[in-house]
Design an enzyme around this catalytic site. Structure first.
Site, PDB file in Angstrom:
ATOM      1  N   LYS A  28       0.843  -1.202   0.000  1.00 33.79           N
ATOM      2  CA  LYS A  28       0.000   0.000   0.000  1.00 33.79           C
ATOM      3  C   LYS A  28       0.872   1.243   0.000  1.00 33.79           C
ATOM      4  O   LYS A  28       1.496   1.575   0.998  1.00 33.79           O
ATOM      5  CB  LYS A  28      -0.924   0.058   1.216  1.00 33.79           C
ATOM      6  CG  LYS A  28      -2.019   1.117   1.004  1.00 33.79           C
ATOM      7  CD  LYS A  28      -2.662   1.611   2.259  1.00 33.79           C
ATOM      8  CE  LYS A  28      -1.941   2.723   2.935  1.00 33.79           C
ATOM      9  NZ  LYS A  28      -1.821   3.960   2.134  1.00 33.79           N
TER      10      LYS A  28
ATOM     11  N   GLU B 106       9.975   0.620  10.406  1.00 29.50           N
ATOM     12  CA  GLU B 106      11.045   1.583  10.123  1.00 29.50           C
ATOM     13  C   GLU B 106      10.428   2.954  10.327  1.00 29.50           C
ATOM     14  O   GLU B 106       9.609   3.395   9.520  1.00 29.50           O
ATOM     15  CB  GLU B 106      11.525   1.431   8.671  1.00 29.50           C
ATOM     16  CG  GLU B 106      12.072   0.055   8.309  1.00 29.50           C
ATOM     17  CD  GLU B 106      13.411  -0.245   8.965  1.00 29.50           C
ATOM     18  OE1 GLU B 106      14.150   0.707   9.285  1.00 29.50           O
ATOM     19  OE2 GLU B 106      13.705  -1.432   9.177  1.00 29.50           O
TER      20      GLU B 106
ATOM     21  N   CYS C 263      13.919  10.473   6.984  1.00 35.82           N
ATOM     22  CA  CYS C 263      13.876  10.012   8.375  1.00 35.82           C
ATOM     23  C   CYS C 263      15.256  10.008   9.028  1.00 35.82           C
ATOM     24  O   CYS C 263      15.392  10.251  10.214  1.00 35.82           O
ATOM     25  CB  CYS C 263      13.240   8.634   8.446  1.00 35.82           C
ATOM     26  SG  CYS C 263      13.954   7.443   7.325  1.00 35.82           S
TER      27      CYS C 263
ATOM     28  N   GLU D  81      10.556  15.006  15.708  1.00 33.32           N
ATOM     29  CA  GLU D  81      10.836  14.983  14.266  1.00 33.32           C
ATOM     30  C   GLU D  81       9.974  16.024  13.561  1.00 33.32           C
ATOM     31  O   GLU D  81       8.754  16.014  13.677  1.00 33.32           O
ATOM     32  CB  GLU D  81      10.531  13.583  13.700  1.00 33.32           C
ATOM     33  CG  GLU D  81      10.868  13.459  12.231  1.00 33.32           C
ATOM     34  CD  GLU D  81      10.678  12.036  11.691  1.00 33.32           C
ATOM     35  OE1 GLU D  81       9.598  11.460  11.892  1.00 33.32           O
ATOM     36  OE2 GLU D  81      11.625  11.519  11.076  1.00 33.32           O
TER      37      GLU D  81
HETATM   38  P1  NAI Z   1       1.995   8.248   8.273  1.00 36.85           P
HETATM   39  O1  NAI Z   1       2.784   7.467   9.224  1.00 36.85           O
HETATM   40  O2  NAI Z   1       0.547   8.546   8.595  1.00 36.85           O
HETATM   41  O3  NAI Z   1       1.993   7.530   6.830  1.00 36.85           O
HETATM   42  C1  NAI Z   1       2.772   6.443   6.447  1.00 36.85           C
HETATM   43  C2  NAI Z   1       1.923   5.352   5.822  1.00 36.85           C
HETATM   44  O4  NAI Z   1       1.059   4.811   6.811  1.00 36.85           O
HETATM   45  C3  NAI Z   1       1.022   5.795   4.669  1.00 36.85           C
HETATM   46  O5  NAI Z   1       0.982   4.778   3.688  1.00 36.85           O
HETATM   47  C4  NAI Z   1      -0.337   5.874   5.339  1.00 36.85           C
HETATM   48  O6  NAI Z   1      -1.412   5.667   4.436  1.00 36.85           O
HETATM   49  C5  NAI Z   1      -0.269   4.746   6.336  1.00 36.85           C
HETATM   50  N1  NAI Z   1      -1.191   4.853   7.467  1.00 36.85           N
HETATM   51  C6  NAI Z   1      -1.648   5.985   8.063  1.00 36.85           C
HETATM   52  N2  NAI Z   1      -2.484   5.663   9.081  1.00 36.85           N
HETATM   53  C7  NAI Z   1      -2.548   4.320   9.135  1.00 36.85           C
HETATM   54  C8  NAI Z   1      -3.218   3.397   9.982  1.00 36.85           C
HETATM   55  N3  NAI Z   1      -4.022   3.811  10.965  1.00 36.85           N
HETATM   56  N4  NAI Z   1      -3.039   2.082   9.768  1.00 36.85           N
HETATM   57  C9  NAI Z   1      -2.222   1.640   8.792  1.00 36.85           C
HETATM   58  N5  NAI Z   1      -1.564   2.465   7.954  1.00 36.85           N
HETATM   59  C10 NAI Z   1      -1.718   3.788   8.118  1.00 36.85           C
HETATM   60  O7  NAI Z   1       2.747   9.620   8.017  1.00 36.85           O
HETATM   61  P2  NAI Z   1       2.136  11.060   7.604  1.00 36.85           P
HETATM   62  O8  NAI Z   1       0.911  11.376   8.399  1.00 36.85           O
HETATM   63  O9  NAI Z   1       1.993  11.076   6.141  1.00 36.85           O
HETATM   64  O10 NAI Z   1       3.317  12.041   8.058  1.00 36.85           O
HETATM   65  C11 NAI Z   1       3.350  12.593   9.364  1.00 36.85           C
HETATM   66  C12 NAI Z   1       4.732  12.571   9.948  1.00 36.85           C
HETATM   67  O11 NAI Z   1       5.210  11.239  10.034  1.00 36.85           O
HETATM   68  C13 NAI Z   1       5.811  13.291   9.150  1.00 36.85           C
HETATM   69  O12 NAI Z   1       5.836  14.648   9.395  1.00 36.85           O
HETATM   70  C14 NAI Z   1       7.052  12.614   9.640  1.00 36.85           C
HETATM   71  O13 NAI Z   1       7.495  13.181  10.847  1.00 36.85           O
HETATM   72  C15 NAI Z   1       6.605  11.198   9.889  1.00 36.85           C
HETATM   73  N6  NAI Z   1       6.964  10.345   8.730  1.00 36.85           N
HETATM   74  C16 NAI Z   1       8.112   9.655   8.794  1.00 36.85           C
HETATM   75  C17 NAI Z   1       8.529   8.909   7.715  1.00 36.85           C
HETATM   76  C18 NAI Z   1       9.794   8.156   7.754  1.00 36.85           C
HETATM   77  O14 NAI Z   1      10.307   7.757   6.713  1.00 36.85           O
HETATM   78  N7  NAI Z   1      10.344   7.907   8.910  1.00 36.85           N
HETATM   79  C19 NAI Z   1       7.769   8.876   6.464  1.00 36.85           C
HETATM   80  C20 NAI Z   1       6.533   9.614   6.509  1.00 36.85           C
HETATM   81  C21 NAI Z   1       6.179  10.328   7.615  1.00 36.85           C
END
Ligand code: NAI
Ligand code: MG
Length: 500
Positions: free
Chosen positions: A194, A270, A304, A403
């Site tokens: 996904k 991760e 990240c 972060e």
């Molecule tokens: P997120 O963690 O919500 O999104 C990552 C993935 O998780 C996306 O595919 C999303 O559709 C999915 N997701 C979201 N809610 C879910 C749930 N309840 N169950 C299963 N999957 C779910 O990240 P978001 O909201 O886009 O970004 C917010 C913050 O997260 C960023 O500002 C950053 O600090 C952090 N982040 C860190 C990343 C990394 O590579 N370490 C990557 C993206 C975000």
């Protein structure tokens, strides 16, 4: 490799054709499917703020079908039982196919996530390299290892697990798809991926390429699009998975791990980071400042493992600050596909508010905003642009602890090696830190004592195939990526023992 297309920002006819698809459907069991309720969502180019695609929004029942398709392909497609060299050859064919179309993939990726075009090319190349790395590794891997024990004949045999789930974020959509899929497929598993709702297009384009060239049996790779709380949650709660992998925020990582835990599905998380760079007094100040500014502005700081806490020896602190500010001010902010742009937009408006919000909160808690940052404008584009910013002061500050995920660094002085190390380790995160000095013995000492998955010397963000990459604490759990350990994670061990 990137130069020819770097010079021309217009899209290839193939990419235009792909983007003109009226509704981008999901790829399940070798077929293109829409959500049963017909819902869709829009995908936006972060550089222009304009809609570029409409994508189907799958719900739990739709996602469950994709998991069933992966489970069925695991049992019946022959993928799991295929002679290993044949499977590895297919992985190389996938790498060949993607490499051949690297500019189409890179244009899609650059548009979809607002990534500087040359960096998008590098991400696609990384996907190709990851597939080749695991193809070669899996071919030479030991799937049956004898264990020497007294009075027993014993060995461990390794098999693929079954269907594996992948939930990935928007910052490195295609690169991270490669890091997840390549080891799982190389080991003989089937996959449901996904992509993030902000950036689903490159994974869907991959499915078109695979389907056109008949590279994988139906159901071996399924790509489902939809929102996190619906499609993502449906994946993480599906008990038919044998492994789950999540990359994204620690908050959602917890939800996914809880959900998988209920079904006892092993999960690899991760997560985020708050990396430090520890900079000693003997560095080349200008060259080191240049590298750190490049790191924090690389993909607009949406990385990240970025260096977001710059810890600088007191003897060079004020010179170092000056060098950084000069460089951060001169970073060319622009549309990602325009040659000359050094830093593009953030992925969406929510991330802009998040980044600007952290600057306000940091200042409210007493930080000095020594380079102001704030919203940026790019002529003719209404994308999500922000300027680099630099905060200074006590590290006991929300902007130094949490972060931010934008081009924002926090800078602070230290006086001794012990203090530098202690400040670097004073975080709940533990992904990647770096140490900078001409004294390589000191560098080795500090790097080994970082409380993080990765310690880098005189560089930041160094990720090499073959070297385990993962995080600890709030940065992750359940194993890392891009190393032999990762292939092993996708193999189910069985110990076989016979008393003699
Ligand atoms: P997120 O963690 O919500 O999104 C990552 C993935 O998780 C996306 O595919 C999303 O559709 C999915 N997701 C979201 N809610 C879910 C749930 N309840 N169950 C299963 N999957 C779910 O990240 P978001 O909201 O886009 O970004 C917010 C913050 O997260 C960023 O500002 C950053 O600090 C952090 N982040 C860190 C990343 C990394 O590579 N370490 C990557 C993206 C975000
Ligand atoms: Mg997008």
């Amino acid at each position: 490799m990137s130069t020819s297309v770097e010079k021309k920002a217009e899209l290839s006819p193939e990419v235009v054709r792909f983007l003109n698809t009226s509704v981008h459907r999901s790829y399940v069991g070798g077929r293109w499917v829409e959500a049963a309720d017909g819902e869709t969502f829009d995908v936006v180019d972060p550089g222009s703020g304009k809609k570029i695609a409409t994508v189907t929004s799958l719900k739990k029942a739709d996602v469950d079908k994709a998991v069933d398709a992966a489970a069925d392909a695991f049992k019946n497609s022959g993928w799991a039982t295929m002679p290993i060299p044949e499977r590895c050859a297919i992985l190389h064919r996938i790498a060949d196919a993607v490499e051949k179309q690297i500019h189409n993939f890179a244009q899609i990726e650059s548009l979809d996530c607002g990534k500087i075009y040359a960096q998008a090319v590098a991400d696609i190349q990384n996907f190709v390299d990851t597939f080749r790395y695991f193809a070669d590794l899996a071919q030479a891997f030991n799937y049956r290892s004898v264990i020497a024990v007294k009075h027993h004949e014993a060995w461990v045999a390794r098999h693929p697990w079954g269907p594996c789930g992948f939930i990935i974020p928007w910052n490195f959509p295609f690169l991270l798809a490669g890091w997840g899929l390549a080891p799982a497929l190389a080991a003989g598993n089937t996959c449901v991926l996904k992509p993030a709702e902000d950036t689903p297009l490159s994974a869907l384009y991959l499915c078109h390429v695979l389907q056109e060239q008949e590279l994988l049996p139906s159901g071996v790779l399924n790509v489902v699009t939809g929102f996190g709380e619906t499609a993502g949650a449906a994946l993480s709660s599906n008990p038919k998975f044998r492994r789950m992998s999540f990359t994204g925020s620690p908050e959602v990582g917890r939800l996914v791990a809880e959900s998988c835990g209920r079904n006892l599905v092993p999960v690899k998380c991760e997560l985020g980071g708050k990396g430090a760079a520890v900079i000693f007094e003997d560095v080349d100040i200008a060259a080191t400042a240049e590298k750190l500014v490049q790191a924090i502005t690389f993909h607009s700081g949406q990385v990240c493992c970025d260096a977001t806490r710059w810890l600088v020896h007191r003897d060079i602190y004020s010179d170092f600050v000056d060098e950084c500010i000069t460089r951060m001010k001169s970073v060319q902010i622009g549309y990602p596909m325009d040659p000359g742009s050094q830093m593009g937009p953030l992925v969406n408006a929510k991330q802009v508010s998040r980044v600007l919000g952290y600057l306000k909160k940091g200042v409210a808690e007493g930080a000095d905003l020594i380079l102001e940052g704030g919203a940026a404008t790019v002529p003719g584009k209404s994308g999500f642009y922000v300027k680099p910013a630099l905060l200074a002061g006590s590290l006991n500050n929300v902007a130094a602890r949490e972060e931010i995920f934008g081009p924002v660094a926090f800078i602070a002085p230290f006086s001794s090696e012990d203090e530098g190390l202690q400040l670097a380790n004073d975080t709940e995160y533990g992904l990647g830190n770096s140490v900078w000095s001409q004294d390589l013995a000191r560098c080795a000492r500090v790097a080994e004592n970082f409380r993080s998955g990765n310690g880098w010397i005189n560089a930041h963000n160094v990720i090499v195939h073959g070297v385990p990459y993962g995080g600890i604490g709030k940065s992750g759990m359940g194993g890392g990526v891009v190393s032999p350990d990762t292939l092993n994670d996708y193999l189910r061990p069985i110990s076989v023992v016979r008393p003699l």
